[in-house]
Design a protein around this motif. Structure first.
Motif, PDB file in Angstrom:
ATOM      1  N   ARG A 145       0.729  -1.305   0.012  1.00  0.00           N
ATOM      2  CA  ARG A 145      -0.072   0.044  -0.068  1.00  0.00           C
ATOM      3  C   ARG A 145       0.808   1.299  -0.103  1.00  0.00           C
ATOM      4  O   ARG A 145       0.545   2.126  -0.723  1.00  0.00           O
ATOM      5  CB  ARG A 145      -0.977  -0.080   1.267  1.00  0.00           C
ATOM      6  N   TYR A 148       2.476   1.852  -3.559  1.00  0.00           N
ATOM      7  CA  TYR A 148       1.332   2.053  -4.410  1.00  0.00           C
ATOM      8  C   TYR A 148       1.064   3.688  -4.208  1.00  0.00           C
ATOM      9  O   TYR A 148       0.866   4.549  -5.324  1.00  0.00           O
ATOM     10  CB  TYR A 148       0.073   1.315  -4.173  1.00  0.00           C
ATOM     11  N   LEU A 149       0.758   4.017  -2.977  1.00  0.00           N
ATOM     12  CA  LEU A 149       0.435   5.632  -2.631  1.00  0.00           C
ATOM     13  C   LEU A 149       1.642   6.450  -2.793  1.00  0.00           C
ATOM     14  O   LEU A 149       1.405   7.611  -3.439  1.00  0.00           O
ATOM     15  CB  LEU A 149      -0.067   5.701  -1.243  1.00  0.00           C
ATOM     16  N   SER A 150       2.751   5.883  -2.729  1.00  0.00           N
ATOM     17  CA  SER A 150       4.131   6.700  -3.045  1.00  0.00           C
ATOM     18  C   SER A 150       4.061   6.973  -4.511  1.00  0.00           C
ATOM     19  O   SER A 150       4.398   8.112  -4.877  1.00  0.00           O
ATOM     20  CB  SER A 150       5.284   6.188  -2.309  1.00  0.00           C
ATOM     21  N   GLU A 151       3.788   6.086  -5.433  1.00  0.00           N
ATOM     22  CA  GLU A 151       3.858   6.181  -6.719  1.00  0.00           C
ATOM     23  C   GLU A 151       2.704   7.379  -7.190  1.00  0.00           C
ATOM     24  O   GLU A 151       3.137   8.070  -8.004  1.00  0.00           O
ATOM     25  CB  GLU A 151       3.549   4.921  -7.210  1.00  0.00           C
ATOM     26  N   ARG A 152       1.578   7.095  -6.730  1.00  0.00           N
ATOM     27  CA  ARG A 152       0.398   7.928  -7.083  1.00  0.00           C
ATOM     28  C   ARG A 152       0.851   9.433  -6.624  1.00  0.00           C
ATOM     29  O   ARG A 152       0.813  10.276  -7.309  1.00  0.00           O
ATOM     30  CB  ARG A 152      -0.779   7.527  -6.298  1.00  0.00           C
ATOM     31  N   LEU A 153       1.240   9.596  -5.552  1.00  0.00           N
ATOM     32  CA  LEU A 153       1.819  10.935  -5.110  1.00  0.00           C
ATOM     33  C   LEU A 153       2.908  11.473  -5.566  1.00  0.00           C
ATOM     34  O   LEU A 153       3.043  12.955  -5.727  1.00  0.00           O
ATOM     35  CB  LEU A 153       1.735  11.114  -3.521  1.00  0.00           C
ATOM     36  N   ASP A 155       3.147  11.346  -8.900  1.00  0.00           N
ATOM     37  CA  ASP A 155       2.776  12.083 -10.005  1.00  0.00           C
ATOM     38  C   ASP A 155       1.858  13.392  -9.808  1.00  0.00           C
ATOM     39  O   ASP A 155       1.388  13.871 -10.555  1.00  0.00           O
ATOM     40  CB  ASP A 155       1.675  11.077 -10.525  1.00  0.00           C
ATOM     41  N   GLY A 158      -2.100  15.183  -4.936  1.00  0.00           N
ATOM     42  CA  GLY A 158      -2.959  13.898  -4.330  1.00  0.00           C
ATOM     43  C   GLY A 158      -3.731  14.828  -3.412  1.00  0.00           C
ATOM     44  O   GLY A 158      -3.531  15.834  -2.984  1.00  0.00           O
ATOM     45  N   GLU A 162      -5.223  10.400   0.947  1.00  0.00           N
ATOM     46  CA  GLU A 162      -3.991   9.536   0.320  1.00  0.00           C
ATOM     47  C   GLU A 162      -2.899   9.561   1.268  1.00  0.00           C
ATOM     48  O   GLU A 162      -2.099   8.841   1.649  1.00  0.00           O
ATOM     49  CB  GLU A 162      -3.904   9.776  -1.049  1.00  0.00           C
TER      50      GLU A 162
END
Length: 366
Positions: A145, A148-153, A155, A158, A162
């Motif tokens: 998790r 996944y969240l580190s990769e989303r943020l 970009d 966020g 998150e």
């Protein structure tokens, strides 16, 4: 994820080796649950008297849900009276309550070596193995998790939810040995969250807790003030006021004292153990504690720490050198020489390289 399994172990203290006044105070507190009775017990138990008085106090802290206060008392008793198996069972209870599962397992294994059929230890070890299976699954989930969240943020900014979820995952990893996540990593995430929402209550509550563990007193003070403004009834405010000063002694200085052979040596070792419990992925604390355990004859503890640290990436000169010394004392020549070579290559200057080499040669066991 499923809820954490409950490990409902009761203290093994039965009143042996305690003064009658302490036994009476202990029974009164267990019956009433009144904090004032715990304070009274502490006053009596900490006075001069038999070792069992400290066991009573430690057990009372376990009953009160205060394992961090129980651990140093039980560690002291385990060192002073290793034959007292009830102390070791209670130390395992305290370890599991603060999340130090491997240490709990080792205490129970030592108990069962001395008394293979002891019912309390057999029961505890069975529970613990189930807990370890649960935690392995939980840690793997939190790693995924967080990634996944580190990769989303990465970009984009966020949303605040998150950031909070990422901080909670990192918090779980920071309290778990061997994950490589330390408190500054969680602190960075929360600072980013504040840039998204400066007054978010969950962010501020997490920041108060994490900055305490990270020893960031100025950040903690500012976060407490912000939390008082945003949520004056937050339970974190009362909790934080009861916590001791977060300022910690320098680990290198504690190592020197632990190796000194003075009457302060055992106290320094216990302080290093306390620092490790609060920051199990802090490499400075890890390598100092490893060497302190060796200096005071706890080679099994040192090797456990070493095995958890040896495969980590990016180890510096001090940590590689500490690993070389621990494996050298233990007689594991190949590992010792490998870490010695790494330390020599990372030495900051010729004098440090020469001093380390001389120290290594003096402890290396063929």
């Amino acid at each position: 994820m499923s809820d954490e399994p409950v490990v409902g172990w009761s203290p093994q203290y039965q009143g042996e080796h305690s003064s009658p006044q302490v036994v009476e105070c202990y029974k009164r507190f267990v019956t009433s649950g009144d904090p004032r009775d715990l304070t009274a017990l502490e006053s009596v138990a900490m006075a001069d008297g038999p070792a069992g008085n400290l066991h009573a106090l430690a057990s009372a802290h376990l009953v009160a849900g205060q394992p961090m206060q129980a651990v140093p008392l039980l560690e002291f008793l385990a060192d002073a009276t290793p034959e007292e198996l009830a102390v070791r069972c209670d130390l395992a209870t305290a370890y599991i309550q603060i999340g130090s599962a491997q240490r709990a397992a080792r205490e129970l294994e030592r108990v069962l070596e001395a008394a293979p059929e002891l019912p309390a230890a057999v029961h505890q070890l069975a529970d613990l193995r189930g807990w370890l299976r649960w935690r392995e699954t939980e840690v793997d989930f939190q790693r995924q998790r967080a990634a996944y969240l580190s990769e989303r943020l990465a970009d984009g900014p966020g949303g605040i939810d998150e950031h909070v979820t990422l901080a909670r995952s990192l918090y779980t990893l920071a309290v778990t040995p061997g994950t490589g996540v330390d408190w500054p990593d969680v602190l960075d995430t929360l600072e980013q969250a504040r840039r998204v929402d400066n007054g978010h209550v969950q962010v501020l509550e997490l920041l108060v807790a994490v900055s305490y563990h990270a020893g960031a007193e100025s950040v903690r003070h500012e976060a407490l003030l912000a939390l008082e403004r945003a949520a004056p009834r937050s339970p974190m405010l009362d909790h934080s006021r009861s916590m001791p000063d977060a300022t910690q002694a320098d680990p290198d200085r504690l190592l020197q004292v632990a190796c000194s052979g003075t009457e302060d040596a055992h106290g320094a070792l216990r302080e290093l153990r306390s620092q490790y419990r609060q920051a199990p992925n802090n490499r400075d604390v890890q390598h100092c504690l490893m060497q302190a355990e060796v200096a005071q004859g706890s080679l099994a503890e040192a090797l456990w720490l070493a095995d958890g640290l040896a495969d980590a990436e990016g180890l510096g000169f001090a940590t590689q050198g500490a690993l070389a010394l621990v494996y050298g004392v233990a007689g594991d020549g190949p590992r010792a020489d490998r870490h010695c070579a790494a330390a020599l290559a990372l030495a900051p200057d010729p004098a440090s390289r020469e001093a380390f080499r001389a120290h290594y040669d003096s402890v290396r066991t063929p």
